[in-house]
Scaffold this active site. Structure first.
Site, PDB file in Angstrom:
ATOM      1  N   GLY A 202     -17.362 -28.095 -12.319  1.00 28.10           N
ATOM      2  CA  GLY A 202     -16.611 -28.680 -11.207  1.00 28.10           C
ATOM      3  C   GLY A 202     -15.409 -27.844 -10.868  1.00 28.10           C
ATOM      4  O   GLY A 202     -15.455 -26.604 -10.971  1.00 28.10           O
ATOM      5  N   SER A 203     -14.313 -28.519 -10.500  1.00 31.91           N
ATOM      6  CA  SER A 203     -13.142 -27.797  -9.988  1.00 31.91           C
ATOM      7  C   SER A 203     -12.331 -27.153 -11.113  1.00 31.91           C
ATOM      8  O   SER A 203     -12.404 -27.575 -12.274  1.00 31.91           O
ATOM      9  CB  SER A 203     -12.248 -28.775  -9.223  1.00 31.91           C
ATOM     10  OG  SER A 203     -11.764 -29.753 -10.113  1.00 31.91           O
ATOM     11  N   GLU A 226     -17.300 -24.804 -16.537  1.00 29.74           N
ATOM     12  CA  GLU A 226     -17.622 -23.797 -15.525  1.00 29.74           C
ATOM     13  C   GLU A 226     -16.881 -24.221 -14.268  1.00 29.74           C
ATOM     14  O   GLU A 226     -17.092 -25.316 -13.761  1.00 29.74           O
ATOM     15  CB  GLU A 226     -19.135 -23.785 -15.309  1.00 29.74           C
ATOM     16  CG  GLU A 226     -19.572 -22.589 -14.524  1.00 29.74           C
ATOM     17  CD  GLU A 226     -20.752 -22.913 -13.652  1.00 29.74           C
ATOM     18  OE1 GLU A 226     -21.756 -23.425 -14.144  1.00 29.74           O
ATOM     19  OE2 GLU A 226     -20.629 -22.676 -12.432  1.00 29.74           O
ATOM     20  N   CYS A 263     -21.824 -22.239  -7.048  1.00 34.86           N
ATOM     21  CA  CYS A 263     -20.736 -21.558  -7.762  1.00 34.86           C
ATOM     22  C   CYS A 263     -20.890 -20.045  -7.672  1.00 34.86           C
ATOM     23  O   CYS A 263     -19.948 -19.307  -7.949  1.00 34.86           O
ATOM     24  CB  CYS A 263     -20.684 -22.018  -9.211  1.00 34.86           C
ATOM     25  SG  CYS A 263     -22.295 -22.042  -9.971  1.00 34.86           S
ATOM     26  N   GLU A 354     -11.078 -19.225  -4.876  1.00 27.53           N
ATOM     27  CA  GLU A 354     -12.348 -19.710  -4.332  1.00 27.53           C
ATOM     28  C   GLU A 354     -12.123 -20.771  -3.254  1.00 27.53           C
ATOM     29  O   GLU A 354     -11.259 -21.628  -3.385  1.00 27.53           O
ATOM     30  CB  GLU A 354     -13.175 -20.338  -5.464  1.00 27.53           C
ATOM     31  CG  GLU A 354     -14.502 -20.894  -4.985  1.00 27.53           C
ATOM     32  CD  GLU A 354     -15.180 -21.800  -6.016  1.00 27.53           C
ATOM     33  OE1 GLU A 354     -16.396 -21.693  -6.182  1.00 27.53           O
ATOM     34  OE2 GLU A 354     -14.483 -22.622  -6.644  1.00 27.53           O
TER      35      GLU A 354
HETATM   36  P1  NAP Z   1     -14.216 -32.347  -9.746  1.00 28.28           P
HETATM   37  O1  NAP Z   1     -13.223 -32.905  -8.808  1.00 28.28           O
HETATM   38  O2  NAP Z   1     -13.745 -31.292 -10.656  1.00 28.28           O
HETATM   39  O3  NAP Z   1     -14.815 -33.574 -10.581  1.00 28.28           O
HETATM   40  C1  NAP Z   1     -15.890 -33.405 -11.495  1.00 28.28           C
HETATM   41  C2  NAP Z   1     -15.837 -34.484 -12.561  1.00 28.28           C
HETATM   42  O4  NAP Z   1     -14.701 -34.243 -13.395  1.00 28.28           O
HETATM   43  C3  NAP Z   1     -15.712 -35.893 -12.040  1.00 28.28           C
HETATM   44  O5  NAP Z   1     -16.513 -36.744 -12.838  1.00 28.28           O
HETATM   45  C4  NAP Z   1     -14.250 -36.220 -12.237  1.00 28.28           C
HETATM   46  O6  NAP Z   1     -13.972 -37.556 -12.609  1.00 28.28           O
HETATM   47  C5  NAP Z   1     -13.893 -35.398 -13.449  1.00 28.28           C
HETATM   48  N1  NAP Z   1     -12.484 -34.995 -13.421  1.00 28.28           N
HETATM   49  C6  NAP Z   1     -11.909 -34.172 -12.489  1.00 28.28           C
HETATM   50  N2  NAP Z   1     -10.598 -34.032 -12.770  1.00 28.28           N
HETATM   51  C7  NAP Z   1     -10.353 -34.765 -13.878  1.00 28.28           C
HETATM   52  C8  NAP Z   1      -9.183 -35.043 -14.644  1.00 28.28           C
HETATM   53  N3  NAP Z   1      -7.991 -34.522 -14.331  1.00 28.28           N
HETATM   54  N4  NAP Z   1      -9.303 -35.865 -15.702  1.00 28.28           N
HETATM   55  C9  NAP Z   1     -10.491 -36.417 -16.026  1.00 28.28           C
HETATM   56  N5  NAP Z   1     -11.616 -36.213 -15.347  1.00 28.28           N
HETATM   57  C10 NAP Z   1     -11.566 -35.388 -14.291  1.00 28.28           C
HETATM   58  O7  NAP Z   1     -15.476 -31.733  -8.995  1.00 28.28           O
HETATM   59  P2  NAP Z   1     -16.292 -32.206  -7.689  1.00 28.28           P
HETATM   60  O8  NAP Z   1     -15.968 -33.599  -7.299  1.00 28.28           O
HETATM   61  O9  NAP Z   1     -17.683 -31.933  -7.984  1.00 28.28           O
HETATM   62  O10 NAP Z   1     -15.853 -31.187  -6.569  1.00 28.28           O
HETATM   63  C11 NAP Z   1     -14.538 -30.862  -6.270  1.00 28.28           C
HETATM   64  C12 NAP Z   1     -14.367 -29.353  -6.246  1.00 28.28           C
HETATM   65  O11 NAP Z   1     -14.928 -28.767  -7.441  1.00 28.28           O
HETATM   66  C13 NAP Z   1     -15.091 -28.636  -5.148  1.00 28.28           C
HETATM   67  O12 NAP Z   1     -14.401 -28.647  -3.941  1.00 28.28           O
HETATM   68  C14 NAP Z   1     -15.254 -27.258  -5.723  1.00 28.28           C
HETATM   69  O13 NAP Z   1     -14.102 -26.499  -5.498  1.00 28.28           O
HETATM   70  C15 NAP Z   1     -15.411 -27.471  -7.191  1.00 28.28           C
HETATM   71  N6  NAP Z   1     -16.808 -27.371  -7.672  1.00 28.28           N
HETATM   72  C16 NAP Z   1     -17.145 -26.299  -8.398  1.00 28.28           C
HETATM   73  C17 NAP Z   1     -18.419 -26.174  -8.893  1.00 28.28           C
HETATM   74  C18 NAP Z   1     -18.824 -25.013  -9.746  1.00 28.28           C
HETATM   75  O14 NAP Z   1     -20.002 -24.762  -9.897  1.00 28.28           O
HETATM   76  N7  NAP Z   1     -17.909 -24.316 -10.392  1.00 28.28           N
HETATM   77  C19 NAP Z   1     -19.377 -27.152  -8.647  1.00 28.28           C
HETATM   78  C20 NAP Z   1     -18.997 -28.263  -7.890  1.00 28.28           C
HETATM   79  C21 NAP Z   1     -17.707 -28.356  -7.433  1.00 28.28           C
HETATM   80  P3  NAP Z   1     -13.999 -38.835 -11.616  1.00 28.28           P
HETATM   81  O15 NAP Z   1     -15.367 -39.354 -11.779  1.00 28.28           O
HETATM   82  O16 NAP Z   1     -13.007 -39.730 -12.196  1.00 28.28           O
HETATM   83  O17 NAP Z   1     -13.690 -38.336 -10.244  1.00 28.28           O
END
Ligand code: NAP
Length: 486
Positions: A202-203, A226, A263, A354
């Site tokens: 994720g992020s 990742e 990604c 990114e």
């Molecule tokens: P995300 O915001 O990072 O969330 C992914 C998961 O992590 C969710 O279940 C979220 O929990 C949890 N999480 C995030 N921050 C947290 C924290 N501070 N404490 C505890 N848990 C946390 O990712 P996303 O919703 O998939 O997408 C948001 C951004 O991530 C995108 O805009 C992109 O930049 C990036 N992304 C990157 C990849 C990659 O392959 N590297 C893939 C997808 C997305 P909750 O369920 O509570 O929200």
């Protein structure tokens, strides 16, 4: 989720781990196969559910489902052949001075793993995805934190896992599914004393928050996260002179594939100024303008994309080359390519970051020295791509060589999107692409993330695990006194 419930989940996971790790590899493998079979039997209804939650088209999800089942079966095969434990035996040498003891080493599972699924891979990197499959293969129990962008898909996949648990007589809580939204729940799971490691896609902010939770614990645990990558592409002048329009067509497809929500999306194009680069830019623009736009994965990702592209376009020296659909209003996401000089790029770290979506920034360099400086200015990456002909390879050797040191995968004359699931794959890279560059998240070696080596010194034969017993009852490959025996 109240902390008492988190405690109940993690305690159940710890109990399940104790039973699960003692099962034979073959028994664990039947469980992975049963999950794959259950997913396949779920048919188009499951694909349609995922499509309704993620906006991803059915053909893309069908391919992803094939990959998910392939991964589950690949890990089943991997643990049946037993090589993953990396067994090593150094027999005692009583005549050595001083005498050397008998030492035998292998990998063992870490314990309960907390998995945070990815929004952009609702099957292959979510509930029954690569992190879950590799952790189960290693003999770890798993607690999945459901991704809030596809809750029903995640629930349905978890039902299929539960059916496989029953069918293959696994410990009841070997896989659990936490539906509660909110960072406090994620934090509670990571910081529970029973958690042994964390898998996340994720992020950057999310991944680093989990690393911080893990380090705040009394006993810190590893986090394999990742996160982001701009996947620089080094476009060399010879390759552009040979085929500017062919390369432009490939890259327009790669930048906009799946609305850029990979990604490995090529977010940064580094090139030396030349007439061929002008041809490339014009051809890339023509191709981008033809691409049809679609909705992104969820409103949060869409909003982040629109905000970040606007911010990037407002930076000093950044000019828009073109966008996919000139009629798109500001509130909708649209593929964009922009240009910046190497000088402005090097002065502004913000444009090194990114932007998740169909965006790519072309950095125009005066010479190879500037190109090297730009390559070195961007931190760790999942991939770096080299577009070069033989003459470029001979001329720009040091620049090409340096690409290996900031990326997990170096791609030649192709596009970085598309990650093959195979033995040699490295899907990882130095920070900030990942939190631990020593591992891969894709391919059979992803299992290593959830294991650690242990060695037994002078252990009584009856206490040794089968993998390390003298007669090699499992028939696995082992390094015995320095000789590999298969
Ligand atoms: P995300 O915001 O990072 O969330 C992914 C998961 O992590 C969710 O279940 C979220 O929990 C949890 N999480 C995030 N921050 C947290 C924290 N501070 N404490 C505890 N848990 C946390 O990712 P996303 O919703 O998939 O997408 C948001 C951004 O991530 C995108 O805009 C992109 O930049 C990036 N992304 C990157 C990849 C990659 O392959 N590297 C893939 C997808 C997305 P909750 O369920 O509570 O929200």
């Amino acid at each position: 989720m109240p902390s008492q419930e988190i405690h109940t989940v993690m305690q159940a996971s710890a109990t399940a781990f104790e039973a699960f790790r003692k099962l034979s590899a073959n028994h664990r493998a039947t469980f992975l196969d049963a999950i794959a079979e259950g997913l396949e039997n779920a048919g188009d209804a499951l694909l349609e559910l995922a499509s309704s939650e993620t906006n991803l088209p059915i053909p893309r999800l069908r391919g992803e489902m094939g990959r998910t089942c392939f991964q589950l079966r690949m890990f089943a095969k991997e643990i049946r052949n037993g090589h993953w434990v990396e067994a090593i035996i150094d027999h005692a040498m009583p005549d050595k001075n001083p005498p050397a003891p008998d030492i035998r080493r292998m990998r063992i599972p870490l314990g309960p793993i907390v998995v945070f699924g990815a929004s952009n891979f609702p099957f292959a990197y979510s509930t029954a995805g690569g992190d879950t499959a590799s952790a189960l293969a290693a003999g770890c129990s798993v607690v999945i934190k459901q991704h809030p962008a596809h809750p029903q898909t995640s629930n349905r996949v978890f039902e299929i896992i539960q059916q496989a648990i029953k069918k293959t007589n696994m410990p009841a809580f070997v896989v659990q599914h936490v539906e509660d939204k909110g960072f406090a729940t994620g934090q509670g799971l990571v910081q529970h004393p029973a958690s042994a490691a964390v898998g996340f896609t994720g992020s950057y902010a999310g991944g680093m928050a989990l690393v911080n939770y893990a380090h705040e614990r009394k006993h810190p645990i590893p986090v394999f996260a990742e996160m982001g990558s701009t996947n620089p592409v080094l476009l060399f002048p010879g390759a552009l002179t040979d085929d500017a329009s062919g390369i432009a067509e490939k890259y327009a497809g790669s930048i906009t594939l799946g609305m850029g929500q990979f990604c490995t999306n090529p977010g940064l194009l580094l090139a030396i100024d030349s007439p061929a680069l002008v041809d490339f830019e014009q051809a890339l623009a023509r191709n981008i303008e033809k691409i049809a736009m679609a909705a992104m994965l969820h409103p949060g990702i869409e909003k982040a994309y629109i905000t970040k592209t606007r911010e990037a376009l407002a930076q000093k020296g950044v000019t828009l080359i073109t966008q996919a659909d000139k009629n798109v209003v500001d509130e909708n996401p649209v593929a964009c390519i922009a240009r910046i000089s190497a000088n402005d790029f090097l002065e502004n770290p913000m444009v090194h970051e990114e932007i998740f979506g169909p965006w790519s920034l072309m950095v125009v360099c005066k010479d190879a020295g500037e190109m090297l400086a730009c390559r070195q200015a961007v931190a760790g990456q999942l991939t770096t791509t080299i577009m070069a002909n033989n003459n470029d390879l001979a001329t720009f050797g040091p620049l090409i060589d340096s690409a290996v040191y900031n990326a997990g995968r170096v791609v030649f004359n192709s596009v970085p999107t598309g990650v093959e699931v195979c033995n040699a794959m490295v899907h990882g890279g130095p920070h900030p692409a990942c939190t631990d560059s020593r591992f891969t998240a894709v391919g059979p070696l992803a299992i290593q993330r959830w294991t650690r080596p242990v060695c037994w010194q002078n252990a009584p034969a009856e206490l040794l695990p089968p993998e390390l017993q003298e007669e090699n009852p499992l028939g696995i490959r082992r390094l015995v006194d320095g000789v590999l025996i298969s």
